[in-house]
Design a protein around this motif. Structure first.
Motif, mmCIF file in Angstrom:
data_model
loop_
_atom_site.group_PDB
_atom_site.id
_atom_site.type_symbol
_atom_site.label_atom_id
_atom_site.label_comp_id
_atom_site.label_asym_id
_atom_site.label_seq_id
_atom_site.Cartn_x
_atom_site.Cartn_y
_atom_site.Cartn_z
ATOM 1 N N ILE A 81 17.938 -23.194 -2.558
ATOM 2 C CA ILE A 81 18.685 -22.917 -3.471
ATOM 3 C C ILE A 81 18.911 -23.912 -4.545
ATOM 4 N N GLN A 82 18.874 -23.618 -5.950
ATOM 5 C CA GLN A 82 18.811 -24.380 -6.974
ATOM 6 C C GLN A 82 20.526 -24.104 -8.372
ATOM 7 N N PHE A 83 20.425 -25.232 -8.020
ATOM 8 C CA PHE A 83 22.184 -25.187 -8.951
ATOM 9 C C PHE A 83 21.536 -25.746 -9.864
ATOM 10 N N TYR A 84 22.403 -25.117 -11.105
ATOM 11 C CA TYR A 84 22.868 -24.651 -12.378
ATOM 12 C C TYR A 84 23.633 -26.154 -13.259
ATOM 13 N N VAL A 85 24.020 -26.806 -14.218
ATOM 14 C CA VAL A 85 25.254 -27.164 -14.720
ATOM 15 C C VAL A 85 25.625 -26.443 -15.740
ATOM 16 N N MET A 86 26.904 -26.172 -15.756
ATOM 17 C CA MET A 86 27.902 -25.230 -16.857
ATOM 18 C C MET A 86 28.003 -26.068 -17.627
ATOM 19 N N LYS A 87 27.992 -25.291 -19.358
ATOM 20 C CA LYS A 87 27.976 -26.377 -20.407
ATOM 21 C C LYS A 87 29.156 -26.516 -20.610
ATOM 22 N N SER A 118 15.839 -25.690 -9.126
ATOM 23 C CA SER A 118 14.997 -25.656 -10.567
ATOM 24 C C SER A 118 15.587 -26.671 -11.533
ATOM 25 N N PHE A 119 14.980 -26.616 -12.391
ATOM 26 C CA PHE A 119 15.310 -26.727 -13.657
ATOM 27 C C PHE A 119 14.929 -26.236 -14.480
ATOM 28 N N GLU A 120 14.903 -24.849 -14.702
ATOM 29 C CA GLU A 120 14.324 -23.639 -15.878
ATOM 30 C C GLU A 120 16.533 -23.826 -16.166
ATOM 31 N N GLY A 121 16.144 -23.311 -17.059
ATOM 32 C CA GLY A 121 17.296 -23.203 -18.457
ATOM 33 C C GLY A 121 18.051 -24.092 -18.459
ATOM 34 N N VAL A 122 17.600 -25.740 -18.397
ATOM 35 C CA VAL A 122 19.085 -26.824 -18.431
ATOM 36 C C VAL A 122 18.131 -27.882 -18.900
ATOM 37 N N GLU A 130 15.932 -42.526 -11.245
ATOM 38 C CA GLU A 130 15.514 -43.065 -9.932
ATOM 39 C C GLU A 130 15.058 -43.279 -8.990
ATOM 40 N N ASN A 131 13.580 -42.957 -8.382
ATOM 41 C CA ASN A 131 13.482 -43.242 -7.606
ATOM 42 C C ASN A 131 13.534 -41.545 -6.524
ATOM 43 N N CYS A 132 13.181 -40.629 -7.098
ATOM 44 C CA CYS A 132 13.391 -38.424 -7.691
ATOM 45 C C CYS A 132 11.409 -38.508 -7.739
ATOM 46 N N ASP A 133 12.141 -37.673 -6.646
ATOM 47 C CA ASP A 133 10.859 -36.527 -6.458
ATOM 48 C C ASP A 133 10.677 -35.537 -7.241
ATOM 49 N N LEU A 134 10.175 -35.024 -8.207
ATOM 50 C CA LEU A 134 10.269 -34.468 -9.203
ATOM 51 C C LEU A 134 8.936 -33.506 -9.496
ATOM 52 N N SER A 135 8.148 -33.229 -8.839
ATOM 53 C CA SER A 135 6.793 -32.961 -8.677
ATOM 54 C C SER A 135 7.274 -31.184 -9.433
ATOM 55 N N ASN A 136 5.891 -30.403 -9.950
ATOM 56 C CA ASN A 136 6.048 -29.340 -9.973
ATOM 57 C C ASN A 136 7.332 -28.803 -10.363
ATOM 58 N N LYS A 137 8.234 -29.758 -11.801
ATOM 59 C CA LYS A 137 9.711 -29.358 -11.833
ATOM 60 C C LYS A 137 8.680 -28.591 -12.664
ATOM 61 N N CYS A 138 9.370 -27.218 -13.739
ATOM 62 C CA CYS A 138 9.315 -27.080 -15.063
ATOM 63 C C CYS A 138 11.005 -27.467 -15.565
ATOM 64 N N PHE A 139 9.928 -28.328 -17.226
ATOM 65 C CA PHE A 139 10.944 -28.279 -18.340
ATOM 66 C C PHE A 139 10.299 -27.898 -19.882
#
Length: 267
Positions: A81-87, A118-122, A130-139
């Motif tokens: 599941i990937q969440f994307y925020v609407m602009k 996924s952070f693609e397109g974000v 803070e204290n988050c795991d963002l390993s292997n994310k793509c920005f």
């Protein structure tokens, strides 16, 4: 999914299609949701984009966006599941998975693992992790503006061709991060591990570093004018001639780096 689950879904899908007075019931649900105390006190709302037979969430999406709340929609790909925020209300630009490209604006994330997100397109604006795991994310190719990463794990994360402005990495584990061809302006890196990180053709303006491990990192075709490495660990890091020019180091570091230029020191 086994056959029994598929059968149950089929039954209830048909029941939803035959609901009487659906518009009125959708309206009642809408009124209850927007008045719920949890919703009133939340800045970010997770919803889904409804199909015809489902509870109509489109008025909810429009309402929450109109009052300035952040609305995120899910998309499932390969059981993730990937969440994307609407602009915004008029945002019709679709992303890679046929949902809205988005901006995460004015949010704080604490103690969250983003393993299946996924952070693609974000784009990120005024965000704190803070204290988050963002390993292997793509920005890659995204804007990261006024963002703080504090005590985060970001192993293997990529910022290739991205734009970073007023970003802070504080007490982070950033091994194997890739900043190739990124633009970095007013960036602070402090008390962090950036071992084996790649700065290839990275455009840097006003980079402040303090007590950072750069063992095995590479700085190639990356101008480091006035960047002060004197209290950081650059043992084993790789620099080309263009990157070394006008960078700031201490005498011990100088004795190591001159070897990269083929210079031998004689006692």
């Amino acid at each position: 999914m086994d056959n029994s689950k598929l059968y149950i879904r089929k039954i209830y899908r048909e029941k939803r299609k035959n609901i009487e007075n659906k518009e009125e019931k959708d309206r009642l649900i809408y009124e209850k949701v927007i008045a719920h105390p949890k919703v009133l006190s939340s800045n970010t709302i997770l919803l889904y984009y409804s199909k015809e037979e489902e509870i109509n969430t489109i008025p909810l999406i429009e309402y929450f966006l109109s009052i300035g709340k952040t609305v995120a929609l899910p998309k499932t790909k390969e059981k993730i599941i990937q969440f994307y925020v609407m602009k915004g209300l008029n945002d019709k630009k679709l992303g890679k998975y046929n949902i809205f490209d988005c901006t995460i604006d004015s949010c704080i994330f604490k103690n969250i693992s983003f393993e299946n997100i996924s952070f693609e397109g974000v784009e990120l604006v005024d965000v704190i992790f803070e204290n988050c795991d963002l390993s292997n994310k793509c920005f890659d190719k995204e804007a990261v503006i006024r963002v703080i990463f504090k005590n985060c794990k970001m192993t293997g994360t990529t910022f290739m061709d991205s734009k970073l402005e007023n970003v802070q990495f504080l007490e982070c584990s950033n091994k194997y991060v890739n900043f190739a061809s990124a633009s970095m302006t007013n960036v602070i890196i402090k008390d962090s591990d950036f071992e084996e990180t790649s700065f290839l053709s990275t455009k840097i303006k006003n980079l402040e570093i303090d007590n950072v491990k750069f063992k095995g990192a590479e700085f190639i075709s990356t101008a480091l004018k006035d960047v002060d490495f004197s209290n950081s660990d650059i043992y084993g890091a790789k620099f080309d001639v263009n990157s070394l020019k006008d960078m700031v180091i201490d005498s011990m570091q100088a004795s190591v780096l001159v070897g990269l230029l083929g210079v031998k020191i004689k006692d």
